[in-house]
Write an enzyme that holds these catalytic residues in place. Structure first.
Site, short mmCIF file in Angstrom:
data_model
loop_
_atom_site.label_atom_id
_atom_site.label_comp_id
_atom_site.label_asym_id
_atom_site.label_seq_id
_atom_site.Cartn_x
_atom_site.Cartn_y
_atom_site.Cartn_z
N ASP A 284 8.42 -1.78 10.59
CA ASP A 284 8.04 -0.45 11.20
C ASP A 284 6.76 -0.92 11.96
O ASP A 284 5.62 -1.36 11.43
CB ASP A 284 7.86 0.46 10.23
CG ASP A 284 8.91 0.90 9.48
OD1 ASP A 284 9.85 0.25 9.71
OD2 ASP A 284 8.81 1.58 8.62
N TRP B 223 11.64 -10.05 4.43
CA TRP B 223 10.85 -8.75 4.07
C TRP B 223 10.13 -9.12 2.64
O TRP B 223 10.69 -9.64 1.71
CB TRP B 223 12.06 -7.58 3.80
CG TRP B 223 11.10 -6.23 3.29
CD1 TRP B 223 11.11 -5.28 4.56
CD2 TRP B 223 10.76 -5.78 1.98
NE1 TRP B 223 10.23 -4.19 3.63
CE2 TRP B 223 10.11 -4.55 2.34
CE3 TRP B 223 10.61 -6.37 0.81
CZ2 TRP B 223 9.43 -3.88 1.09
CZ3 TRP B 223 10.30 -5.67 -0.04
CH2 TRP B 223 9.72 -4.41 0.16
N GLU C 235 13.07 8.75 6.69
CA GLU C 235 11.69 8.07 6.71
C GLU C 235 11.00 8.26 7.89
O GLU C 235 11.25 9.02 8.80
CB GLU C 235 11.98 6.62 6.35
CG GLU C 235 12.74 6.01 5.25
CD GLU C 235 12.93 4.62 5.39
OE1 GLU C 235 12.57 4.02 4.33
OE2 GLU C 235 13.61 4.13 6.07
#
Length: 507
Positions: free
Chosen positions: A44, A68, A230
């Protein structure tokens, strides 16, 4: 920001390195004009803001690997939103004083406290940059909490200090994240939109000092609730052809019809306390491709910049850890200017990429070309901008084959009778790394006065498609294994005239 357990990260990492790593070629898919980190994972965009002539892009980043994990904030700045200067890691994950827990720096935003009213920065600081982010707390491989924290910087985001009294907003839950904060001038206060993901709710708070937050209202559930919500953003957007503005709330979630992650938006009014969405008969999505997510606008902007500017993450959680890129994984969109168009169906978001004029050169121009069979364009390359005006005649289908190398191609097709624009990446190259990657995505696009207008940004492994001035947008990743980079026009069931087509190579 989608949390993943440490166990899941380790499993994904092991699978990726055992199956895909030997075939990767360094830099093969590094885009030329889309932002990527020098190395390692990103997702993001965070803390996007314009301040003193610089655009700041913070972003979710793993400083230790190409998967990640270890979520921290990376940092880059730009004068023009196209050429970025990479800066050292901004806000790293940290360990608690007792050593028993780890706090990852999940998604959030930054603001400029122009008078240091919060008192966060040292006395005498004129412009205090404040980051509001979600602290994601884990003990071992178990997630224990999510709450909102502050960090501050007195040197334009180059160095950061954690607020000693964090957290500033804590509901005692493990699902409460992604604060988006901005200055609301009519009420002379800070406003926060933050998400209760599993409740499908955006929650709005106000503050005078960024440290003490008061609940204002909740929005939702509404629209698409097929996945958790989100990364909210609430902002005013100008309406084309008028002096009016409407408020837009964006939320990253799912796509009800296509069963993958996407962004939806609501258009309505905001009175400083409550966001009221206008009635809509359909779910509205920001981008109809598979690879645009967590987009947020830049806080503040130059005085002459009327439209908000959004940037988004180009990837999809369903295969994000598996895409065949190294030494980096993940990219950002070209920033997009936003407006609203008042249509018979209601207000619709319009997105246009910021101008690439400063970094491009014209290489091919064609006018009034009648296409009845495969017709090559006299340009080959993998990083370019293409604009085409297509006169729709009696043909059934018309389209453009991109990144073509023999049978390997990414195909954009417009079905004229059904007014459907489709992007086919099933033969685009490497599609085997995930059974969720190979796809054909489509969206309805009505012609304008008998024309279809296309604006394409093609960049090694990225295709951004803007149709009819940006009223419909699709973004998809592709991973060609061959690199001839040819472009081919085609028409089926009759001839079609490309009244204008221009290709600019991007430096």
């Amino acid at each position: 920001m989608k949390p993943i357990t440490l166990k899941t990260v380790l499993l994904l990492t092991t699978a990726h390195f055992s199956l895909a790593q030997p075939t990767l070629k360094p830099e093969e898919y590094r885009p030329r004009y889309h932002f990527t980190p020098p190395k390692n994972w990103i997702n993001d965009p965070n803390g996007t803001i314009y301040f003193n002539g610089e655009y700041h892009l913070f972003y979710q980043h793993n400083p230790f690997g190409n998967e990640w994990g270890h979520m921290s904030w990376g940092h880059a700045t730009s004068k023009d939103l196209l050429r970025w200067q990479h800066l050292p890691l901004a806000i790293p994950e940290f360990t608690s004083a007792d050593g028993k827990s780890q706090t990852a720096i999940f998604s959030g935003s930054t603001v400029i406290d122009k008078t240091n009213q919060s008192g966060l920065c040292p006395a005498g600081t004129k412009d205090c940059m404040v980051a509001i982010y979600t602290g994601n707390v884990t003990a071992g491989d178990k997630q224990t909490a999510q709450y909102q924290n502050l960090a501050y910087s007195a040197d334009k985001g180059r160095t950061w200090t954690q607020y000693a009294k964090n957290p500033v907003l804590d509901l005692g839950t493990k699902e409460f994240r992604d604060p988006n904060v901005f200055w609301y001038a009519p009420g002379k206060k800070w406003l926060m939109a933050v998400i209760k993901p599993t409740d499908h709710q955006a929650v709005f708070y106000e503050s005078q000092n960024l440290k003490d937050w008061k609940l204002l209202s909740l929005f939702g559930p509404m629209g698409d609730t097929t996945r958790v919500w989100e990364c909210p953003a609430l902002f005013a957007v100008p309406v084309e052809g008028s002096s009016a503005k409407k408020w837009v709330l964006t939320v990253s979630s799912g796509h009800r019809q296509k069963n993958y992650l996407a962004m939806q938006y609501f258009v309505g009014d905001f009175d400083g306390k409550t966001f009221t969405a206008q009635k809509q008969d359909e779910v509205l999505y920001v981008d109809e491709g598979k690879d645009f997510y967590a987009g947020i606008p830049f806080n503040d902007r130059p005085a002459n910049q009327v439209k908000p500017i959004m940037i988004g993450w180009l990837n999809d959680w369903e295969y994000a850890n598996k895409i065949p890129t190294m030494p980096f994984k993940g990219a950002m969109s070209v920033p997009r200017e936003l407006s609203l168009r008042n249509t018979p169906q209601g207000y619709r978001l319009v997105q246009t990429p910021v101008s690439l004029q400063a970094i491009r050169r014209k290489v091919t121009t064609m006018t009034n070309v009648s296409v009845s069979k495969a017709t090559p364009v006299s340009y080959a390359g993998e990083s370019y901008e293409l604009e085409a005006d297509i006169t729709l005649g009696s043909a059934q289908k018309v389209g453009i084959r991109l990144l073509k190398s023999g049978a390997e191609e990414s195909v954009l097709t417009y079905d004229i009778p059904t007014q459907t624009l489709a992007f086919d990446r099933t033969h685009s190259g490497n599609v085997s790394f995930s059974d969720r990657f190979s796809s054909i995505e489509s969206v309805k696009v009505a012609p304008q006065n008998g024309y279809l207008r296309l604006h394409l940004l093609v960049d090694k492994s990225i295709v951004e498609i803007f149709a009819n001035g940006g009223q419909q947008v699709m973004t998809d990743l592709v991973f060609p294994t061959k690199h001839d980079g040819k472009i081919e026009l085609f028409s089926e069931g009759g001839a079609t005239v490309f009244s204008a087509l221009t290709v600019w190579e991007v430096k």
